[in-house]
Write a protein that holds these residues in place. Structure first.
Motif, mmCIF file in Angstrom:
data_model
loop_
_atom_site.group_PDB
_atom_site.id
_atom_site.type_symbol
_atom_site.label_atom_id
_atom_site.label_comp_id
_atom_site.label_asym_id
_atom_site.label_seq_id
_atom_site.Cartn_x
_atom_site.Cartn_y
_atom_site.Cartn_z
ATOM 1 N N GLY A 23 -30.693 -18.870 19.956
ATOM 2 C CA GLY A 23 -29.573 -19.360 19.182
ATOM 3 C C GLY A 23 -29.115 -20.727 19.658
ATOM 4 O O GLY A 23 -29.531 -21.206 20.716
ATOM 5 N N PRO A 24 -28.237 -21.384 18.898
ATOM 6 C CA PRO A 24 -27.808 -22.732 19.254
ATOM 7 C C PRO A 24 -27.050 -22.823 20.572
ATOM 8 O O PRO A 24 -27.234 -23.787 21.331
ATOM 9 N N GLU A 25 -26.190 -21.856 20.870
ATOM 10 C CA GLU A 25 -25.449 -21.901 22.127
ATOM 11 C C GLU A 25 -26.401 -21.770 23.326
ATOM 12 O O GLU A 25 -26.211 -22.418 24.356
ATOM 13 N N GLU A 26 -27.399 -20.922 23.145
ATOM 14 C CA GLU A 26 -28.385 -20.756 24.214
ATOM 15 C C GLU A 26 -29.190 -22.036 24.407
ATOM 16 O O GLU A 26 -29.521 -22.427 25.532
ATOM 17 N N TYR A 27 -29.489 -22.721 23.303
ATOM 18 C CA TYR A 27 -30.219 -23.988 23.401
ATOM 19 C C TYR A 27 -29.379 -25.035 24.129
ATOM 20 O O TYR A 27 -29.881 -25.752 25.002
ATOM 21 N N LEU A 28 -28.098 -25.117 23.805
ATOM 22 C CA LEU A 28 -27.233 -26.050 24.521
ATOM 23 C C LEU A 28 -27.115 -25.667 25.995
ATOM 24 O O LEU A 28 -27.019 -26.538 26.862
ATOM 25 N N LEU A 81 -27.475 -34.131 32.807
ATOM 26 C CA LEU A 81 -26.622 -33.951 33.977
ATOM 27 C C LEU A 81 -26.145 -35.280 34.548
ATOM 28 O O LEU A 81 -25.075 -35.349 35.163
ATOM 29 N N LEU A 82 -26.910 -36.333 34.350
ATOM 30 C CA LEU A 82 -26.539 -37.636 34.883
ATOM 31 C C LEU A 82 -25.592 -38.410 33.965
ATOM 32 O O LEU A 82 -25.072 -39.460 34.355
ATOM 33 N N LEU A 83 -25.348 -37.905 32.763
ATOM 34 C CA LEU A 83 -24.391 -38.554 31.874
ATOM 35 C C LEU A 83 -22.963 -38.332 32.371
ATOM 36 O O LEU A 83 -22.664 -37.288 32.973
ATOM 37 N N PRO A 84 -22.050 -39.265 32.111
ATOM 38 C CA PRO A 84 -20.630 -38.992 32.375
ATOM 39 C C PRO A 84 -20.190 -37.742 31.620
ATOM 40 O O PRO A 84 -20.703 -37.443 30.538
ATOM 41 N N GLU A 85 -19.236 -37.034 32.177
ATOM 42 C CA GLU A 85 -18.845 -35.740 31.611
ATOM 43 C C GLU A 85 -18.415 -35.842 30.149
ATOM 44 O O GLU A 85 -18.782 -34.996 29.320
ATOM 45 N N ASP A 86 -17.638 -36.883 29.804
ATOM 46 C CA ASP A 86 -17.176 -37.002 28.427
ATOM 47 C C ASP A 86 -18.325 -37.302 27.468
ATOM 48 O O ASP A 86 -18.371 -36.793 26.335
ATOM 49 N N ALA A 87 -19.299 -38.124 27.914
ATOM 50 C CA ALA A 87 -20.466 -38.422 27.079
ATOM 51 C C ALA A 87 -21.325 -37.179 26.895
ATOM 52 O O ALA A 87 -21.850 -36.917 25.802
ATOM 53 N N ARG A 88 -21.473 -36.404 27.952
ATOM 54 C CA ARG A 88 -22.266 -35.176 27.865
ATOM 55 C C ARG A 88 -21.629 -34.204 26.875
ATOM 56 O O ARG A 88 -22.318 -33.594 26.049
ATOM 57 N N ALA A 89 -20.320 -34.050 26.932
ATOM 58 C CA ALA A 89 -19.626 -33.153 25.998
ATOM 59 C C ALA A 89 -19.799 -33.621 24.558
ATOM 60 O O ALA A 89 -20.004 -32.812 23.646
ATOM 61 N N GLU A 90 -19.754 -34.927 24.350
ATOM 62 C CA GLU A 90 -19.870 -35.455 22.989
ATOM 63 C C GLU A 90 -21.287 -35.291 22.441
ATOM 64 O O GLU A 90 -21.465 -34.919 21.270
ATOM 65 N N VAL A 91 -22.286 -35.573 23.254
ATOM 66 C CA VAL A 91 -23.654 -35.428 22.755
ATOM 67 C C VAL A 91 -23.956 -33.962 22.464
ATOM 68 O O VAL A 91 -24.621 -33.644 21.466
ATOM 69 N N PHE A 92 -23.445 -33.051 23.263
ATOM 70 C CA PHE A 92 -23.652 -31.630 22.989
ATOM 71 C C PHE A 92 -22.931 -31.223 21.695
ATOM 72 O O PHE A 92 -23.447 -30.413 20.923
ATOM 73 N N ARG A 93 -21.753 -31.771 21.452
ATOM 74 C CA ARG A 93 -21.033 -31.467 20.220
ATOM 75 C C ARG A 93 -21.853 -31.927 19.016
ATOM 76 O O ARG A 93 -21.968 -31.203 18.024
ATOM 77 N N ARG A 94 -22.435 -33.115 19.111
ATOM 78 C CA ARG A 94 -23.220 -33.656 17.998
ATOM 79 C C ARG A 94 -24.517 -32.869 17.793
ATOM 80 O O ARG A 94 -24.939 -32.648 16.650
#
Length: 256
Positions: A205-210, A220-233
């Motif tokens: 499922g999508p949550e498992e993929y994320l 993991l090397l992305l800033p936390e806010d950028a990581r959250a945004e890319v995962f949202r997209r």
């Protein structure tokens, strides 16, 4: 590379939860190679970069006395929670390991590319008994649907051009023999090099993929806010179920 190599400890529990394990066919393949080319069964093994013990459990579960090495304390703690008490654990990077062994088998599961190339094969050879086996296995987990993979690439692009780990020796992906087979073939310390493929298809499922992506070093090397945004997209373009190509490429060689 060193920064990426040491990024996993912050997500050790997620790594254990979301990274796929290894099938029994993998052990059978290594054991068959040892019987045919090393002249005997695998009784002892040293694991390089054991992580949370995904491969450790496979080999220990087949009666191999495994010494699992891992430099990250959090990953090693997770390994110890999930592996049999018979497994010996050592907190150390491959380059820091004290002389030990010799072992029938030295192996790395999706970890060898994090080791230093300087003296790599000499060190592996010194840990092996004469005629001992080296095994390396792993591979990317990729979306099976090309259209979906392209949609994910597009939304990821502002943050990451790619989430792949490049070939350590620059071997192009279209070449038949891939790293580390390329280096093993050139090494004077090893022969009977083989590259084999274990096909594997997963549906999640999508949550498992994320969850899986949350354990990938590039994210993991992305800033936390950028990581959250890319995962949202990424989540926004995923269907309810998605197929993954998770083939395991296996490299085997014998110490001369």
């Amino acid at each position: 590379m060193p920064e990426r190599a040491l990024s996993f400890g912050t997500v050790a529990e997620a790594y254990e939860r979301y990274r796929p394990g290894y099938p029994a066919e993998l052990f059978d393949l290594v054991a068959r190679y040892a019987a045919e080319h090393a002249g005997g069964p695998v009784r002892t093994a040293l694991e390089i970069g054991a992580g949370t013990g995904k491969a450790t459990r496979l080999f220990a579960g087949h009666g191999v006395a495994v010494t699992a090495t891992e430099p990250d304390a959090a990953m090693l703690a997770e390994l110890r929670r999930h592996t049999p008490g018979s497994v010996r654990t050592v907190r150390a990077a491959f380059e820091e390991l004290p002389p030990d062994g010799p072992y029938d088998l030295v192996y790395a599961a999706a970890a060898l590319h994090w080791t230093s190339p300087a003296g790599r094969w000499q060190r592996v050879a010194e840990l092996l008994c004469p005629g001992g086996v080296f095994a390396c296995f792993g591979g990317p987990v990729q979306l099976a649907d090309p259209e979906l993979a392209e949609a994910v690439r597009v939304v990821r692009a502002p943050f990451l051009a790619s989430d792949d780990v490049p070939s350590p020796d620059g071997t192009p992906p279209e070449q038949e023999l891939q790293w580390p087979g390329t280096e093993l073939q050139r090494s004077e310390r090893f022969d009977r090099v083989q590259q084999l493929l274990l096909p594997r298809r997963l549906t999640i499922g999508p949550e498992e993929y994320l969850g899986h992506l949350s354990t990938v070093s590039a994210y993991l090397l992305l800033p936390e806010d950028a990581r959250a945004e890319v995962f949202r997209r990424i989540l926004a373009v995923l269907p309810e179920r998605l197929g993954l190509d998770a083939d395991i490429t296996v490299h085997l060689a014998r110490r001369r």
